[in-house]
Design an enzyme around this catalytic site. Structure first.
Site, PDB file in Angstrom:
ATOM      1  N   ARG A 117     -77.597-105.959 -68.237  1.00 59.50           N
ATOM      2  CA  ARG A 117     -76.877-105.159 -69.219  1.00 59.50           C
ATOM      3  C   ARG A 117     -77.391-105.522 -70.618  1.00 59.50           C
ATOM      4  O   ARG A 117     -77.590-106.700 -70.939  1.00 59.50           O
ATOM      5  CB  ARG A 117     -75.365-105.422 -69.152  1.00 59.50           C
ATOM      6  CG  ARG A 117     -74.672-104.747 -67.970  1.00 59.50           C
ATOM      7  CD  ARG A 117     -74.718-103.221 -68.060  1.00 59.50           C
ATOM      8  NE  ARG A 117     -74.090-102.529 -66.945  1.00 59.50           N
ATOM      9  CZ  ARG A 117     -74.717-102.062 -65.871  1.00 59.50           C
ATOM     10  NH1 ARG A 117     -76.031-102.227 -65.732  1.00 59.50           N
ATOM     11  NH2 ARG A 117     -74.061-101.409 -64.929  1.00 59.50           N
TER      12      ARG A 117
ATOM     13  N   GLU B 299     -76.786 -96.604 -74.412  1.00 56.69           N
ATOM     14  CA  GLU B 299     -77.827 -95.861 -73.680  1.00 56.69           C
ATOM     15  C   GLU B 299     -77.576 -94.376 -73.779  1.00 56.69           C
ATOM     16  O   GLU B 299     -76.444 -93.943 -73.531  1.00 56.69           O
ATOM     17  CB  GLU B 299     -77.845 -96.317 -72.217  1.00 56.69           C
ATOM     18  CG  GLU B 299     -78.233 -97.794 -72.115  1.00 56.69           C
ATOM     19  CD  GLU B 299     -78.385 -98.308 -70.683  1.00 56.69           C
ATOM     20  OE1 GLU B 299     -78.106 -97.550 -69.735  1.00 56.69           O
ATOM     21  OE2 GLU B 299     -78.783 -99.465 -70.527  1.00 56.69           O
TER      22      GLU B 299
ATOM     23  N   HIS C  84     -83.496 -97.790 -68.137  1.00 53.39           N
ATOM     24  CA  HIS C  84     -82.484 -98.108 -67.111  1.00 53.39           C
ATOM     25  C   HIS C  84     -82.873 -97.509 -65.750  1.00 53.39           C
ATOM     26  O   HIS C  84     -82.145 -96.696 -65.182  1.00 53.39           O
ATOM     27  CB  HIS C  84     -81.095 -97.619 -67.541  1.00 53.39           C
ATOM     28  CG  HIS C  84     -79.979 -98.364 -66.849  1.00 53.39           C
ATOM     29  ND1 HIS C  84     -78.746 -98.561 -67.402  1.00 53.39           N
ATOM     30  CD2 HIS C  84     -79.914 -98.958 -65.621  1.00 53.39           C
ATOM     31  CE1 HIS C  84     -77.963 -99.233 -66.562  1.00 53.39           C
ATOM     32  NE2 HIS C  84     -78.659 -99.485 -65.465  1.00 53.39           N
TER      33      HIS C  84
HETATM   34  C1  MLT Z   1     -75.714-100.638 -61.602  1.00 55.11           C
HETATM   35  O1  MLT Z   1     -74.819-101.153 -62.272  1.00 55.11           O
HETATM   36  O2  MLT Z   1     -75.579-100.411 -60.404  1.00 55.11           O
HETATM   37  C2  MLT Z   1     -77.019-100.291 -62.244  1.00 55.11           C
HETATM   38  O3  MLT Z   1     -77.053-100.598 -63.573  1.00 55.11           O
HETATM   39  C3  MLT Z   1     -77.543 -98.942 -61.934  1.00 55.11           C
HETATM   40  C4  MLT Z   1     -76.750 -97.754 -62.371  1.00 55.11           C
HETATM   41  O4  MLT Z   1     -76.897 -97.256 -63.465  1.00 55.11           O
HETATM   42  O5  MLT Z   1     -75.978 -97.235 -61.599  1.00 55.11           O
END
Ligand code: MLT
Length: 320
Positions: free
Chosen positions: A233, A262, A281
């Site tokens: 993060r 983001e 991401h």
């Molecule tokens: C998550 O928390 O699973 C990852 O950051 C991926 C997403 O964006 O879902």
């Protein structure tokens, strides 16, 4: 009576098929919705399936009086106001295992790109240059990788790094030591991991304890020329402090997949620096992981709405 499940983001079609095949479920899957449309669409929803791009905040939850459950197709639930959901009796569930390997592999890709200037070399050749001297890198073999947060993803990175003959050490105050012992990774105090690591990869959740943990003070405790990777993060890093350390060479390079906001603003201090590799991401964005997390999330919702069965619960206070 049928339950309305809204899927206001792009999740794999197999999840939609599963929902549509369930008696008693009516599904609306318009793809990624703009915020204003989302606020209208949630008004009669009984359940939501979301990815990290949808903010399930107080405003959204207040506008969804029938909402009983949210399933997060992914791990992090920092885009969901857990306290507000709990107050409203809305169960929040996630799919913690589904994207572990994709995230670990992307993190590893970032580490290799960082050590060998792959993105910069690609860009320079695409722009017509032949910069062989400029992009000399370092091997991973024999280097020390420090993993901050040795959960599922951290462990998958550790075993991959060991295959590359790296020395792997970790800091994780919450992990039972036996788990780390089983994969031969010593759990050490944070200061020692900082002092010994050539590469540092962060895999912690954002809490009051970890927010901005990469900052001028902590960088001063890291090895000179350390390389930092963050696919967890963005808020774990104080971007201005890291940018400063990258500019003066105290940190040799950084590889980032995540940002405090983001998409990040155009003037983000780390984006575009010559010693930074960045991706938007993407760590969990593989067809494999997206099928798994989407189908798991859909099954969680079906089981909860139709049978009252609750798994992977993030706010157990909601349960009787
Ligand atoms: C998550 O928390 O699973 C990852 O950051 C991926 C997403 O964006 O879902």
């Amino acid at each position: 009576m049928s339950f309305h499940v809204l899927v206001p983001d792009n999740v794999h079609q197999k999840a939609i098929d599963l929902l549509e095949a369930s008696d008693g479920i009516r599904v609306t899957a318009p793809g990624k919705l703009e915020r204003a449309d989302l606020l209208v669409a949630v008004a009669d929803a009984h359940a939501l399936i979301i990815r990290s791009g949808v903010m399930a905040d107080v405003e959204l939850l207040a506008g969804a009086p029938q909402l009983k459950a949210i399933a997060r197709a992914g791990v992090g639930v920092d885009n969901i106001d857990l306290a507000a959901a709990t107050d409203r009796g809305i169960l929040v569930m996630n799919t913690p295992g589904g994207n572990t390997i994709s995230t670990a592999e992307h993190t590893f890709g970032l580490m290799i790109a960082l050590s060998r200037h792959i993105s910069q070399g690609h860009q320079s050749l695409a722009e017509g240059r032949w910069d062989r001297k400029l992009f000399s890198g370092v091997e991973l073999k024999g280097k020390t990788l420090g993993i901050i947060g040795l959960g599922r993803i951290g462990q998958a990175i550790a075993t991959r790094a060991q295959a590359f003959e790296m020395t792997v050490i970790a800091h994780d105050p919450y992990l039972p030591p036996a788990v780390a012992e089983a994969i031969s990774v010593p759990l050490l105090p944070l200061a020692e991991v900082y002092a010994r690591s050539d590469f540092l990869s962060f895999h912690a959740m954002v809490t009051d304890e970890t927010r901005g943990m990469v900052n001028t003070d902590s960088i001063a405790r890291m090895k000179d020329g350390v390389r930092i990777i963050n696919a967890a993060r963005g808020a774990l890093i104080n971007s201005a402090d890291l940018a400063e350390a990258l500019k003066n060479g105290v940190v040799a390079g950084a590889a980032l997949d995540v940002y405090e906001r983001e998409p990040p603003p155009a003037d983000h201090p780390l984006i575009g620096l010559p010693n930074v590799v960045h991706t938007p991401h993407l760590a969990a964005s593989t067809s494999d992981a997206q099928v798994t997390v989407a189908v798991e999330a859909a099954q969680l919702i079906v089981d909860y709405l139709l049978e009252g069965k609750a798994d992977n619960v993030c706010n157990p206070a909601v349960l009787p």
